[in-house]
Scaffold this active site. Structure first.
Site, PDB file in Angstrom:
ATOM      1  N   THR A  33      73.242  55.844  14.669  1.00 12.45           N
ATOM      2  CA  THR A  33      74.357  56.363  15.468  1.00 12.45           C
ATOM      3  C   THR A  33      74.660  57.808  15.102  1.00 12.45           C
ATOM      4  O   THR A  33      74.933  58.641  15.971  1.00 12.45           O
ATOM      5  CB  THR A  33      75.608  55.489  15.227  1.00 12.45           C
ATOM      6  OG1 THR A  33      75.311  54.159  15.621  1.00 12.45           O
ATOM      7  CG2 THR A  33      76.806  55.992  16.018  1.00 12.45           C
ATOM      8  N   HIS A  40      72.264  60.025  16.797  1.00  8.36           N
ATOM      9  CA  HIS A  40      72.626  60.242  18.202  1.00  8.36           C
ATOM     10  C   HIS A  40      73.667  61.361  18.318  1.00  8.36           C
ATOM     11  O   HIS A  40      73.582  62.242  19.168  1.00  8.36           O
ATOM     12  CB  HIS A  40      73.201  58.959  18.829  1.00  8.36           C
ATOM     13  CG  HIS A  40      72.165  57.920  19.114  1.00  8.36           C
ATOM     14  ND1 HIS A  40      71.194  58.094  20.069  1.00  8.36           N
ATOM     15  CD2 HIS A  40      71.942  56.702  18.565  1.00  8.36           C
ATOM     16  CE1 HIS A  40      70.417  57.015  20.100  1.00  8.36           C
ATOM     17  NE2 HIS A  40      70.836  56.156  19.194  1.00  8.36           N
ATOM     18  N   CYS A  80      86.496  42.496  18.681  1.00  5.75           N
ATOM     19  CA  CYS A  80      87.813  42.930  19.183  1.00  5.75           C
ATOM     20  C   CYS A  80      87.597  43.831  20.392  1.00  5.75           C
ATOM     21  O   CYS A  80      86.727  44.706  20.381  1.00  5.75           O
ATOM     22  CB  CYS A  80      88.519  43.712  18.072  1.00  5.75           C
ATOM     23  SG  CYS A  80      89.946  44.660  18.639  1.00  5.75           S
ATOM     24  N   ILE A  95      67.353  48.665   9.725  1.00  8.19           N
ATOM     25  CA  ILE A  95      67.988  47.345   9.821  1.00  8.19           C
ATOM     26  C   ILE A  95      66.937  46.250   9.993  1.00  8.19           C
ATOM     27  O   ILE A  95      67.065  45.165   9.437  1.00  8.19           O
ATOM     28  CB  ILE A  95      69.043  47.324  10.960  1.00  8.19           C
ATOM     29  CG1 ILE A  95      70.168  48.310  10.622  1.00  8.19           C
ATOM     30  CG2 ILE A  95      69.608  45.923  11.141  1.00  8.19           C
ATOM     31  CD1 ILE A  95      71.265  48.404  11.674  1.00  8.19           C
ATOM     32  N   ASP A 104      56.214  46.442  14.840  1.00  4.71           N
ATOM     33  CA  ASP A 104      56.620  47.824  15.086  1.00  4.71           C
ATOM     34  C   ASP A 104      55.368  48.604  15.499  1.00  4.71           C
ATOM     35  O   ASP A 104      54.270  48.036  15.578  1.00  4.71           O
ATOM     36  CB  ASP A 104      57.268  48.443  13.833  1.00  4.71           C
ATOM     37  CG  ASP A 104      58.218  49.592  14.191  1.00  4.71           C
ATOM     38  OD1 ASP A 104      59.418  49.514  13.882  1.00  4.71           O
ATOM     39  OD2 ASP A 104      57.747  50.579  14.810  1.00  4.71           O
ATOM     40  N   ARG A 115      56.833  52.202   8.585  1.00  7.36           N
ATOM     41  CA  ARG A 115      57.874  51.176   8.608  1.00  7.36           C
ATOM     42  C   ARG A 115      57.292  49.770   8.434  1.00  7.36           C
ATOM     43  O   ARG A 115      57.903  48.910   7.788  1.00  7.36           O
ATOM     44  CB  ARG A 115      58.659  51.280   9.924  1.00  7.36           C
ATOM     45  CG  ARG A 115      59.423  52.606   9.952  1.00  7.36           C
ATOM     46  CD  ARG A 115      60.292  52.776  11.180  1.00  7.36           C
ATOM     47  NE  ARG A 115      61.380  53.698  10.836  1.00  7.36           N
ATOM     48  CZ  ARG A 115      62.351  54.061  11.659  1.00  7.36           C
ATOM     49  NH1 ARG A 115      62.401  53.565  12.886  1.00  7.36           N
ATOM     50  NH2 ARG A 115      63.286  54.888  11.262  1.00  7.36           N
ATOM     51  N   SER A 160      69.856  45.095  19.224  1.00  5.51           N
ATOM     52  CA  SER A 160      69.503  46.402  19.788  1.00  5.51           C
ATOM     53  C   SER A 160      70.318  46.699  21.043  1.00  5.51           C
ATOM     54  O   SER A 160      70.906  45.802  21.644  1.00  5.51           O
ATOM     55  CB  SER A 160      68.028  46.429  20.126  1.00  5.51           C
ATOM     56  OG  SER A 160      67.763  45.531  21.192  1.00  5.51           O
TER      57      SER A 160
END
Lengths: 346, 346, 346, 346
Positions: free
Chosen positions: B44, B47, B111, B179, B199, B204, B267
């Site tokens: 994030t 991004h 929430c 993750i 992947d 990785r 994802s």
């Protein structure tokens, strides 16, 4: 197949058993004949051997006893389609009715009409055994026969430990007989953060340690509740697997479990047990589970997956090997208690 | 505490970020001030750094971003009772309303009024951060700060993998970003028999191997469905953890899962995805779960338990360490993809 | 029993079916012969009758079709022990293998080798039908045959609605065909606070009302999302039972469900459907379930319990009765849509 | 708000209570002041009134007792955002710490540091009561105050009955005090096929009948185990809700439950109880649950949904209404036992 085979026969209504030559069992259309390669001694077999009150009321000598085994399929009935000759198999030992409410709703392990192989029918302490195809469990080719033989009791351990979640949790195993020791390995493999094993026998506590217990506690010399307080920063354990059958140990389990925790009972106390229902069950909001048998066949799939993948290494649990003829040594060891699983090889 | 501190500021509505001196945050009665010891870079954050469509619509520069961290409590508000000065803490990054139906029924992680630290509020890429006490998670003293810092994303992995049972099962991890790699370790620690990691990046996949994947699959060169058929004897996988966001990989997940299996999606595909609902969902009788955030605080307890007990060793996941000043190296690495978690040390 | 019987035969690879005299089926050792008393028409039967793409690829005329029924046992095979001559029975229509991973772990309803009575084998649109004993469900003596006949589709409704909890919740039933209408009654009986039924056919919406829907919505004239907002004070529904198969209605279901809610899909959309995975599944943290068949036999037990106790009154659902000879009227009605269940009486 | 109000004060360490004028409570920043409209008498209040061993060890007179109520918000603290002046509210009576392991993982109802309104703090047998905002539950405007007042004990019933599934099942309610009677209604509304109510008081059995019990059993005159055998065709009940606290009735519950069934215990036996663990728990494979309080706030949501929708009509349960001044009549009735809920109106 016809002819004679060697078998350990519970020959009379009294102590002991005899190695005898008996007929190789014949099979019907939905059964298979298995050449037994390994057969392990269960606590139940010891009860029958010693001839206690329970066995006197349940079994009918003379007959071949024993129910934990692995072997090779050598003959199959006309209607059998799930295994082939040459397959390595073990067997679920509960013979269930398939018609009661429990059987019809995925709970066959608590069928109200359950019979048990080697208790209510001819068993596997022999060179051959006949088993209904519906009870067979196919083993991976690579799985050693001694390992495959102890999947049935391992199923009890798996059923107990995994009757709820253990990941990242603290699990107490009370009673480190062979199934307790297996339970230690299962809890560890399933992600428990702490596995605390309780017993009064050092040999068994040492096996628990080998199977991955993070703490072992000799309940003779250390106060179980005090040590749990220390190990859990006062919180108590999340899960208790009760495998001792002892009323005091059992009550300690109910006292050491934290609010909202789980107590899964596999043991069979010989007399009624008194509980502080209000403080140890209701106010704590805990869940208590009676555990019997193995879920058919979810538990077997878990056992097989855990062993075959190497997640649980059961080798330390199998402490002794004998030929079928040496069965008395096996039973002596089991009565002595300083052993894990004892495997006989016909 | 007053004065200035170093912080990485998203300074403008465009590419990049700047290291600047800003005011140390002041706290209100229910907040604590934390001296940040380690802070890791999330996808994030990348991004926001790159300034894509999503960030342009969500964040308001200039502000301090970053949300994964660990640190030491240095000041506490008047109403704070759950931590003390000197405690090592991390934080749940979802700021929830406490009043909606979800918050009132144990589902605060979804929430409807969620705000996110470092996205909607000032973040932790700085020497100090102010956090509401209700979001704090206390770390064991012995837990290294870099390890403690990555518990938040590890929580995503744990939430995804443990949204159902994995013991003795075959688990596919699709997408091995940080993750995904953590998810491999979690599945293994929680007793999965097979963990198959997919992947297209070798670096990785190699990390996935180190974390315990029983098979790694480069989806560029090997057909994922074919290899799954081989590895599962035609049965398919029991659990799919979808962490790629790629529509083709996602559909492969739905095709490789066995009847009655589970697909847990963490994802965030950027566009709608088409599914064969009839064949891949209904006839298969599978369960599909959307996974977001971390259960507050069941997931944190599981994460802490798994790491602290050594059940999951996260060291291989933390591949790079930089000072706060070197943040550009960190972001470059993250954009390049040849890394696990990148940790900054203010 | 030998001789001829009347049966509705799918006689050719094209539209329609013919009433013909065929041999009364003979039974093997594990089957029973049943005198059919009532047999209801399923949507699947209509597909076969109309001869669409799916039927052309699946069924092999000429054969007797039909699978929903009740009747009286008139002959039993040598190995059958679960029913007696004279018993009133219905049947689970999935013929499962008993050997796959799903069958072995309590998920026989998603057996990978499933065959369906009346689709892959001879069916029950006839005076007699032969059924394997393992598929039989014994009905209470007092249950009328027409009611007993619709338990199979009612099982689909029960399986869908009760795939999660509904007590005190708001449940949306999207699509009010016969199973949708049953689902309304099941949701109500199981304690739902609100049951909102959606369709575009007034006749069916009226049946939904009779079965206890607290709101009925004609999706042609009222915006489903808007009305849900009103009825739930902006919260959305807790549970969606998708029974329409329509891509737009299906997406509305995903949009009207609240965060953490459940979407259970029983319908079979004919083409792939596109979803906004990120916003409608992941961020919402919902659970999506594919529902097929009936759990064997948990679902049957629930159906029987709900009907026999009067908790669900299915009478309004059975809107039409015909003799077997009048089958064309029944199929015409089903194609027209202005009906609930149509029952034929041989 | 300042001034005096009428309140029922537990004025001394002995029998009874007194109506007195006391200060209207002042509120802090996170509390609200509520004008009490209806307040019902709980069994716990009767213990305090009679001054038994438990109350002597727990409560500190003089203080205002009482904890079940509904009322109107008349003043709100500075930090309160979840209710407005004029709202109709009730309250969860467990004051929890928010910091223990249970509170942090969605099990606040079994918080280890629980305090109870009206037991450990000032209660609601008064014209006004001060309640922390976190404990408030907002009632629908249309809900009558007397109905709203009994939601708290109804929550105990809901928590007990719905601690597992009851749809299509046979449920035994052992003990038909007010919560037992509510449990009958809840089981019926949640889809139970049979609800068998046991007590020794005809008045209460009659209320159970009114609430929908399919059978009522006077355990003084009819053998509970025999009648269960008849009513379940020998199968036993699926679920036991134990609300009697009597050791014999409790053991009957364990004997009447079928294999794999559930026993949920809400009662608080005053002494330890002896169980046949082996036969009644382990071999049966049952689940035993301790039930305390109400899940915060899943249970409240269920209660509200069931009442507001009309699924449970609680009117028959509220048998008596008195003014606050007439409290002694209310307590006399409660001690006598021939009543459902008794509501006081300040």
């Amino acid at each position: 197949m016809s002819g004679k085979m060697k078998a350990i026969v519970k020959h009379h209504r009294g102590y002991g058993a005899k190695l005898q030559l008996v007929d190789i069992p014949s099979i019907n259309d939905h059964e298979v004949l298995i050449k037994v390669k390994a057969t392990s001694i269960c606590g139940t077999d010891v009860h029958i051997y010693k001839w206690d009150e329970w066995s006197a009321s349940r079994v009918n000598p003379p007959y071949v006893f024993g129910h934990e085994f692995s072997g090779e399929v050598v003959e199959i009935g006309a209607n059998v389609t799930n295994v082939n000759i040459g397959d390595s198999v073990s067997a679920e030992t509960h013979l269930v009715c398939g018609k009661c409410s429990q059987c019809l709703t995925g709970k066959a392990h608590i069928c109200k009409n359950t019979k048990i192989i080697g208790v209510d029918t001819q068993g596997c302490f022999a060179e051959y055994v006949a088993i209904p195809s519906a009870n067979l469990w196919k083993n991976p080719k690579e799985m050693p026969y001694d390992v495959a033989s102890i999947q049935e009791p391992m199923g009890n351990a798996v059923h107990t430990v995994l009757a709820g979640d253990v990941v990242g949790k603290t699990v107490a195993i009370i009673g480190c007989g062979p199934i307790g020791i297996m339970a230690v390995g299962v809890a560890k493999a399933a992600g428990a953060a702490q596995v605390i094993a309780f017993d009064v026998n050092e040999y068994r506590l040492d096996l628990a340690k080998q199977m991955g217990a993070t703490s072992i506690v000799d309940s003779k010399t250390v106060d179980p509740l005090q040590i749990v307080q220390q190990l859990t920063e006062g919180n108590g354990v999340d899960v208790v697997c009760e495998m001792s059958g002892h009323p005091i140990a059992m009550n300690q389990g109910f006292k050491m479990v934290t609010n909202g925790g789980r107590v899964s009972i596999l043991s069979l106390p010989v007399r009624p047990v008194e509980f502080d229902v209000t403080n140890d069950i209701v106010f704590k909001g805990i869940t208590v589970q009676g555990i019997t048998g193995r879920k058919m066949f979810e538990t077997w799939q878990q056992v097989s997956g855990l062993i075959h993948s190497g997640q649980v290494d059961v080798k330390p649990i199998i402490t002794h090997h004998f030929s079928l003829e040496e069965y008395e040594k096996g039973f002596d060891l089991m009565m002595d208690g300083n052993c894990g699983k004892v495997v006989l090889h016909p």
